[in-house]
Design an enzyme around this catalytic site. Structure first.
Site, short mmCIF file in Angstrom:
data_model
loop_
_atom_site.label_atom_id
_atom_site.label_comp_id
_atom_site.label_asym_id
_atom_site.label_seq_id
_atom_site.Cartn_x
_atom_site.Cartn_y
_atom_site.Cartn_z
N LYS A 1 40.48 29.14 47.79
CA LYS A 1 40.45 27.70 47.44
C LYS A 1 39.88 27.52 46.08
O LYS A 1 39.16 27.94 45.73
CB LYS A 1 39.65 27.10 48.69
CG LYS A 1 40.23 25.45 48.62
CD LYS A 1 39.24 24.98 49.96
CE LYS A 1 39.91 23.48 50.18
NZ LYS A 1 38.97 22.77 51.17
N ARG B 1 34.87 31.15 54.62
CA ARG B 1 35.92 30.69 54.91
C ARG B 1 36.77 31.43 56.00
O ARG B 1 36.55 32.60 55.84
CB ARG B 1 36.63 29.73 54.18
CG ARG B 1 36.23 28.78 53.43
CD ARG B 1 37.26 28.31 52.18
NE ARG B 1 36.68 27.34 51.30
CZ ARG B 1 36.02 27.49 50.27
NH1 ARG B 1 36.35 28.86 49.69
NH2 ARG B 1 35.60 26.70 49.50
#
Length: 461
Positions: free
Chosen positions: A307, A282
């Site tokens: 995350k 990401r």
């Protein structure tokens, strides 16, 4: 004894500009001119010892007669930073702009400046004041529920933000106090009747029902509307799978990125794109990498607390390790700090590392320069689509190697940092080549079965 500000030789101005690290001579000249003019204005009013809101307001109105409004906003932000510097030096007691920002709950200077320039500054400033957090009649319920969910280990950021927005709406509409939950949600949805807001209202209602059930067990949590979710899915832009030729153009464009004042930037952008394409990281994970997270001796990188609270160690291919080694060496030659906690992607500004926003802007600029994305607007591929491309290529590679992809999906989910396989399934984009590989495998299995059936039929006949 500290020098007194304003000073006639502009020593404070020079020290402040030097601390900004500006590399453009024109920018330095313009900043010095703006701040020296501000100093002269303060000296003329003889109020340096008691710099207050009236002085700032008078300077803004005087400059508004000479500069366009957007220039006033920009240069007021520079003066705001300069006054913060003077406060840190102990040369002024306080920064009036900072005081106003804190008092009226503003993160930036522009809204405050706009209010000071208005015909009724007091009214305009009062309009900026944010409502008290969780100050509505449902505020204590929402606050306690957020505290409980976070104590149970959930981040609960998205849900908490929905509560804050709804709480502000209730405070602005005190006549809704005591109304049933369904009426409150209906009125909130009516303020912006879009599918996105309808979905937000639906999720908010479910969260509030869960909170209310702690004191009223008979309350039923409403079920989500599958039609609304389907409508949102249809409106959502689908992922874009980059071709090898497009990725090559991106990498070449990044290497040639025009950056005369930051010579390490082209290689930084190139390395970021390599990581996004070859490891599926990401963008936030790329930005968050520290120098100590790269272990070139074993060919691994460490991703910490991203995350879903997940940390993971990822093996990288030899080609990616070569790119990382070249970048780390170039980073050292550029004079970057070598502490393990320093940002891997370093630049010479005060922060010492690229922010998420700046990284996204730079990489989007690379997309546009390469011709992969249109020059304007939000259409076209995104940086996050490189993550989708990584998953599609990994699936294609397994098909080519004769491996059953379904058996490998748990490993892929772990590599991507997902909570479970369901999150990974979202990234499974069917391309034409994947269809051909799946079709070929099905034919190899199905033809044998068909031949067996045909032989049985022939003997029967």
């Amino acid at each position: 004894m500290k020098p007194i500000w304003p000073d006639t030789d502009s020593r404070y101005v020079d020290r402040f500009i030097w601390g900004l690290g500006t590399r453009n001579a024109t920018t330095t000249k313009v900043y010095r001119c703006i701040l020296s003019g501000f100093q002269r204005f303060v000296m003329q009013r003889e109020c340096a010892g008691s710099l207050d809101q009236q002085t700032i307001s008078a300077w803004l109105h005087e400059r508004a007669t000479q500069w366009p409004t957007h220039i006033v906003f920009h240069r007021a932000r520079l003066v705001d930073r300069f006054l913060d510097f003077l406060v840190s030096e102990g040369s002024v007691a306080s920064n009036p702009l900072r005081v106003l920002r804190i008092e009226y709950g503003q993160r930036t200077t522009t809204p405050v400046v706009r209010a000071l320039l208005s015909s009724s500054p007091e009214t305009a400033l009062d309009a900026l004041r944010l409502p008290q957090r969780f100050g509505s009649f449902l505020g204590p319920l929402m606050r306690d529920h957020v505290t409980l969910m976070r104590a149970m280990g959930y981040r609960y950021e998205t849900q908490a933000n929905r509560f804050v927005y709804f709480d502000r709406y209730l405070q602005r509409n005190p006549g809704l106090e005591g109304q049933p939950l369904a009426v409150l949600l209906r009125d909130w949805h009516a303020t912006r009747p879009t599918p996105e807001n309808a979905w937000m209202c639906q999720e908010l209602g479910r969260d509030l029902a869960r909170a209310l059930r702690r004191s009223e067990p008979m309350i039923v949590v409403p079920k989500p509307d599958p039609r609304l979710r389907q409508q949102l899915e249809q409106q959502r832009r689908g992922p874009y799978i980059y071709t090898e030729q497009e990725v090559q153009r991106l990498l070449e464009t990044a290497r040639q990125y025009p950056s005369p004042c930051a010579p390490l930037r082209p290689m930084s952008l190139y390395t970021m794109l390599v990581l996004a394409y070859c490891t599926g990281l990401r963008l936030g994970e790329i930005v968050g990498l520290n120098l100590g997270d790269v272990h070139l001796d074993v060919g691994e990188i460490e991703i910490r607390e991203t995350k879903f609270f997940k940390s993971r160690t990822l093996p990288v291919s030899n080609s990616v390790a070569v790119v990382l080694r070249e970048y780390v060496n170039a980073r050292r030659r550029a004079g970057a700090p070598q502490q393990t906690e320093s940002g891997l992607f370093w630049h010479q500004q005060r922060a010492g590392r690229y922010s998420y926003v700046m990284t996204e802007k730079l990489l989007t600029r690379v997309l546009r320069l390469s011709g992969v994305k249109p020059d304007r607007g939000g259409l076209g591929p995104r940086i996050h689509d490189l993550r989708h491309t990584f998953v599609a290529n990994r699936m294609l590679g397994w098909y080519r190697e004769g491996i059953n992809p379904q058996a490998r999906l748990p490993y892929l989910a772990t590599y991507l940092g997902h909570r479970d396989i369901n999150s990974t399934l979202i990234y499974l984009t069917i391309t034409q080549e994947l269809l051909q590989q799946a079709g070929a495998r099905f034919r190899a299995f199905g033809v044998h079965s068909l031949h067996v059936d045909e032989g049985v039929d022939d003997e029967t006949d």
